[in-house]
Structures are given as structure tokens and as C-alpha cells.
Scaffold this active site. Structure first.
Site, PDB file in Angstrom:
ATOM      1  N   ASP A 270     -13.495 -12.396  -8.191  1.00 18.07           N
ATOM      2  CA  ASP A 270     -12.090 -12.784  -8.287  1.00 18.07           C
ATOM      3  C   ASP A 270     -11.533 -12.251  -9.611  1.00 18.07           C
ATOM      4  O   ASP A 270     -12.094 -12.537 -10.676  1.00 18.07           O
ATOM      5  CB  ASP A 270     -11.996 -14.327  -8.239  1.00 18.07           C
ATOM      6  CG  ASP A 270     -10.553 -14.809  -8.204  1.00 18.07           C
ATOM      7  OD1 ASP A 270      -9.652 -14.032  -8.575  1.00 18.07           O
ATOM      8  OD2 ASP A 270     -10.339 -15.964  -7.797  1.00 18.07           O
TER       9      ASP A 270
ATOM     10  N   HIS B 118       8.960   8.164  -6.601  1.00 16.09           N
ATOM     11  CA  HIS B 118       8.807   9.443  -5.891  1.00 16.09           C
ATOM     12  C   HIS B 118       9.968  10.413  -6.142  1.00 16.09           C
ATOM     13  O   HIS B 118       9.763  11.581  -6.436  1.00 16.09           O
ATOM     14  CB  HIS B 118       8.702   9.222  -4.386  1.00 16.09           C
ATOM     15  CG  HIS B 118       7.667   8.219  -3.984  1.00 16.09           C
ATOM     16  ND1 HIS B 118       6.437   8.142  -4.585  1.00 16.09           N
ATOM     17  CD2 HIS B 118       7.676   7.241  -3.042  1.00 16.09           C
ATOM     18  CE1 HIS B 118       5.735   7.171  -4.017  1.00 16.09           C
ATOM     19  NE2 HIS B 118       6.475   6.613  -3.092  1.00 16.09           N
TER      20      HIS B 118
END
Ligand SMILES: NC(=O)c1ccc[n+]([C@@H]2O[C@H](COP(=O)([O-])OP(=O)(O)OC[C@H]3O[C@@H](n4cnc5c(N)ncnc54)[C@H](OP(=O)(O)O)[C@@H]3O)[C@@H](O)[C@H]2O)c1
Length: 484
Positions: A85, A239
Site C-alpha cells: 500500500d 498533448h
């Protein structure tokens, strides 16, 4: 030196769909350095063999006909799973022990890939630092951070600061998978390995540039993420600005991580800041009809699913040349294109005087197929001196025969293992990009916002966006993939 790639988020979608298939392909092609181990980490309980079996199934599905059982069998023994975890320091202690065990204490380069929820990036990095896993005494230590990197400038700065507490900038690889695409890298080759384009690549010959990222899909069940993100955070900050930087940058003296990114960053520094009425006159925002009916979208949501921006880069090369950037969901088709629209000839002496040619155009298509198309005027045969627009096509796929183009993650993972950061975003780059997008998001949440235009899906966004271009004597290049 051997290598270990530790993937946090091992049970997740990206790992099974992209990362493991990319690593497998690299192994199958003999590109993955020998003795590279892969260790997956997430909370789900798996035995090593259980994880390998599940990855074999997904990899064979995503690798398609290039999957070979024999090659998988030589790849799989180097794949391990360690349950843990990210929020639990003890998990990192156990991980450190496990890594030492499989690396047998030998000098080993490590790449930590954070393919987990963005809220966990800072915690994961803190834990790596606290467990001594960032220390480079026994080999290089690098960290790959998935997108999104922050949700605005303040969160990106905070994340950078927190990662820099543990890793130096040269150890950090912020991923934007667009940069791993062949056509995007080909822009470097096209511009800087040819002498015929670069002399024209400036304000003297270019009328404007269009960058379009169109998606046919709508948001489906992703409202939880999308409604708080919207199109500007989802597509533009990363992008589209990346594509713009590579299209607009000056030639670096060398193709290396520092010089390439220095030139990209200069483009962002030169971007003209929008002020006052610019936000209404130089941006268009839209929402597809039916968005409010999507599962999980709050009533009356003002989230934009379409945006068009007109930006200027104020430097010697580009002064006065608009960069039109647009993206939308529910568009006519899926395509990503960069269009260099050259100026028209000053005087047309041929043919049909009522027909005004568009001017030459270079279309670089990033997806779905990757390639380039050059538009130019030719004579119509047997029709006096009439002209028409013809084109020359270059299709990347054809140029490599039957093989399929490598997925972007192959290139990026290998670059990170080998320490080449040219195709990764630097800290200042990410912050400057947010500095361009944040004011627009802010203005869109204020009375200065342009209207939220409604548009039908399956077309090219709001009709007003086309009119907006006509009003500037320009036209969107609304053509579904030019290269197939
Ligand atoms: N999927 C894509 O196509 C795509 C594309 C571009 C970018 N990204 C980015 O890549 C990252 C991963 O995306 P994804 O789609 O793979 O997400 P995902 O399917 O939701 O996977 C998240 C992973 O994180 C693990 N995880 C969650 N909490 C954890 C904890 N406390 N400790 C350890 N592991 C924990 C989950 O495993 P357990 O529940 O077993 O712990 C799971 O393996 C995201 O940042 C996303 O924005 C994804």
C-alpha cells in the site's frame, strides 16, 4: 549493470493494457537490456505466478499476432509481484528488502513507474525517499510520473516541489505518451534533417498553424474525472501544447534532453498572454448535446467538451502567425493532425480566376494512422491552364512493411531505462504550460467567458467555431484521417 522496473499500480488498466505489453515487445525484439526485472506493486494480493498468468492473457490480447509463447516464457520469469500500500511505510520497507533480494545486492539501475492515482504521486515519492529507495549509491534511481501532472499551476508547483525533495530533476521523467509516437518524433526529423522545409517554417511563408485532436467518443462513464477536468486540462495543457512546442521550437544544437527541452521551453516563454476581451474573442468553448444526460454529470454542468484557442508566439520566427489549437469529444472522427497552412501565392495567373487556391499545406497526422500529406497545386490535364489541389502521401505503416508501429510506451520506457529524457516533460515546462491554460480556465469560470456553445455529436464541433474561422478568412481543415 542490470535494471529493475518497479510499477506502482500493477493491478491497474495502464499496466496490463500498455506497460507490460510494451516491456514484453521490447524483450521480444531484444531491446530490453539483459537482466531487466519487472516488479509490480499494488494492494491486491497476487502470487508471482498468478500475476504472470493474468498478464500473459492480457499481453497476448494486446500484442495480437506478434505474441509468441516462447518469448513470453523467457520474459515472465523476470516479472515479480509485491503486494503493498503506497500509504503504508512498512510496505516500502518490505519492497526494499524484496528488491535487494532479487537484485542480490548488485549495482542495479532502478526505474519507479507511478501508474497509480495522481493523488498518490507525492505520497509514493515521499515513501520512496523515506525508505532509502531514491538513494543512488548502488545504481541510478529514476521515477516516471504519469499524467496528469497537477490540475493547475499551483498543484503542479506543489507536486514538483514535493518530488524535488526526494529526486533531482535529472531523475524525474514526466510522461506524455504523445511524445513517444513515431510521427511526433518525425516532426524533429522532418524539420531538422531536411533542408527544404526549415527555410519556409516561419512567418514569411506560413499563414497559420492548426493543431487538432479530435475524438469520436463521448465521455461515457468517465464523468467523475471528466466533469472536473474538462477539455483544457484533459488535452491542451499536455498533448496539444507539446505538439505546438515541437512544431514551433528553434533547432537545438544537439538532440539531447537538455537542449531539446530548453528550446521547447523558450516557445512557452514566448506565448502571448491573453488579457481582457481576448478570452472571449480568441477562444471558443462548446459542449456536445447530451453531455448533461451522461451518467454522473451534475445538472447544469458548464464543463467544456470542445475548445478552440487562437494563440500567438511572439518571437522572430512566429510573430503574427496564429496557432489554432482545438480538441473535442463527439467529433466526426478520431484524428490528431498538425496542419502547416502556407500563404497563398501573391498572384494567380492561371486557370479559373473564380477559384482561389488554398495555398500549400503540410498535414502531419499523428493518429490514427501516422503519416504526412503535402498539398500542392497541379495542372488539370487537358483543361487549359486550370489547376487543382493534389497531394503527396507518406504513410509510416507502409514504410515498415507488415510490422505494426511500436506503441509509444515502448520508446518511452526504454528511454527512461537508458536515461534519455528528451521525450519527457521537464518541471519548468509543465509549470509554464499550466501558466498558459490556467488563465483561460479562470476566464471561462468568470463573466468574461465566451458562451458555452452546444453542438451535435458526429460533426466538427459547434458551427460557430467554423464561422469564427471564416470571419478570419481561414478555414478549419475538417478532413477525417488523411492517411489511412
Ligand atoms: N489507463 C490509461 O489508458 C491511462 C492513460 C494515460 C494516463 N493514465 C494515468 O495512469 C495512471 C494509472 O491509470 P490506470 O487507468 O491504470 O488506473 P487504475 O486502473 O485505476 O489503476 C490504479 C492502480 O493504483 C493502485 N492503487 C490504488 N491505491 C493504491 C494504494 N493506496 N497503494 C498501492 N496501489 C494503489 C490500484 O491497485 P489496488 O487497488 O490493487 O491497490 C491500481 O493498480 C493514472 O494516473 C492515469 O491518469 C492512464
Amino acid at each position: 549493470m542490470s535494471n529493475t522496473i518497479v510499477i506502482f499500480g500493477a493491478s491497474g488498466d495502464l499496466t496490463s493494457r500498455k506497460l507490460i505489453p510494451a516491456l514484453y515487445q521490447l524483450h521480444a525484439k531484444g531491446r530490453l537490456p539483459k537482466n531487466t526485472r519487472i516488479v509490480g506493486v499494488s494492494r491486491s494480493p497476487f502470487e508471482h505466478d498468478e500475476w504472470r498468468t493474468s498478464l500473459r492473457e492480457t499481453t497476448s490480447k494486446f500484442a495480437g499476432k506478434s505474441f509468441s509463447s516462447e518469448k513470453w516464457d523467457t520474459f515472465a520469469p523476470n516479472v515479480y509481484y509485491q503486494s503493498g500500500d503506497i500509504k503504508d511505510a512498512a510496505s516500502f520497507k518490505t519492497l526494499a528488502e524484496f528488491l535487494n533480494e532479487i537484485e542480490e545486492g548488485k549495482s542495479t539501475g532502478r526505474v519507479y513507474y507511478l501508474s497509480t492515482m495522481p493523488q498518490l504521486y507525492a505520497t509514493a515519492v515521499d515513501q520512496l525517499g523515506a525508505a532509502g529507495l531514491a538513494c543512488e549509491d548502488n545504481g541510478t534511481r529514476r521515477v516516471i510520473i504519469e499524467k496528469p501532472f497537477g490540475t493547475d499551476l499551483a498543484t503542479a508547483q506543489a507536486l514538483n516541489a514535493s518530488i524535488h525533495n526526494v529526486f533531482g530533476e535529472e531523475q524525474i521523467y514526466r510522461i506524455d505518451h504523445y511524445l513517444g509516437k513515431e510521427t511526433v518524433q518525425n516532426i524533429f526529423a522532418l524539420r531538422f534533417a531536411n533542408s527544404i522545409f526549415e527555410p519556409l517554417w516561419n512567418r514569411n511563408y506560413v499563414d497559420h498553424i492548426q493543431i487538432t485532436v479530435a475524438e469520436e467518443v463521448v465521455i461515457g462513464r468517465r464523468a467523475g474525472y471528466y466533469d472536473t477536468s474538462g477539455i483544457l486540462r484533459d488535452m491542451f495543457q499536455n498533448h496539444i501544447l507539446q505538439l505546438m512546442m515541437i512544431t514551433a521550437m528553434e533547432p537545438p544544437a544537439r538532440y539531447d534532453g537538455t537542449m531539446v527541452r530548453d528550446e521547447k521551453v523558450k516557445v512557452l516563454h514566448a506565448m502571448r498572454k491573453m488579457t481582457g476581451g481576448d478570452f472571449a474573442s480568441q477562444t471558443v468553448r462548446g459542449q456536445y448535446k447530451g453531455y448533461l444526460d451522461e451518467e454522473g454529470v451534475p445538472p447544469g454542468s458548464q464543463t467544456a467538451t470542445y475548445a478552440a484557442l487562437k494563440l500567438y508566439c511572439d518571437n522572430w520566427r512566429w510573430r503574427g502567425v496564429p496557432f489554432y489549437l482545438r480538441s473535442g469529444k463527439g467529433m466526426s472522427c478520431r484524428t490528431t493532425q498538425i496542419v502547416i497552412q502556407f500563404k497563398n501565392v501573391p498572384h494567380m495567373m492561371f486557370g479559373d480566376k473564380s477559384r482561389v487556391p488554398m495555398g500549400n499545406r503540410l498535414v502531419m497526422q499523428v493518429q490514427p494512422a501516422e503519416g504526412i500529406q503535402l498539398h500542392f497545386e497541379t495542372k488539370v490535364p487537358d483543361a487549359g491552364m486550370k489547376t487543382r489541389t493534389s497531394h503527396l502521401d507518406f504513410n509510416f505503416q507502409d514504410s515498415i512493411g507488415g510490422d505494426s508501429l511500436p506503441d509509444a510506451y515502448q520508446r518511452l520506457l526504454l528511454d527512461a531505462v537508458q536515461g534519455d529524457a528528451s521525450l519527457f516533460a521537464r518541471g519548468d515546462e509543465v509549470e509554464l504550460a499550466w501558466g498558459i491554460i490556467d488563465p483561460i480556465i479562470e476566464a471561462w469560470n468568470s463573466p468574461a467567458a465566451p458562451p458555452l456553445l452546444q453542438y451535435e455529436t458526429g460533426l466538427w464541433g459547434p458551427p460557430e467555431a467554423s464561422q469564427w474561422m471564416f470571419d478570419q478568412n481561414r478555414e478549419w481543415f475538417d478532413v477525417c484521417p488523411v492517411i489511412r
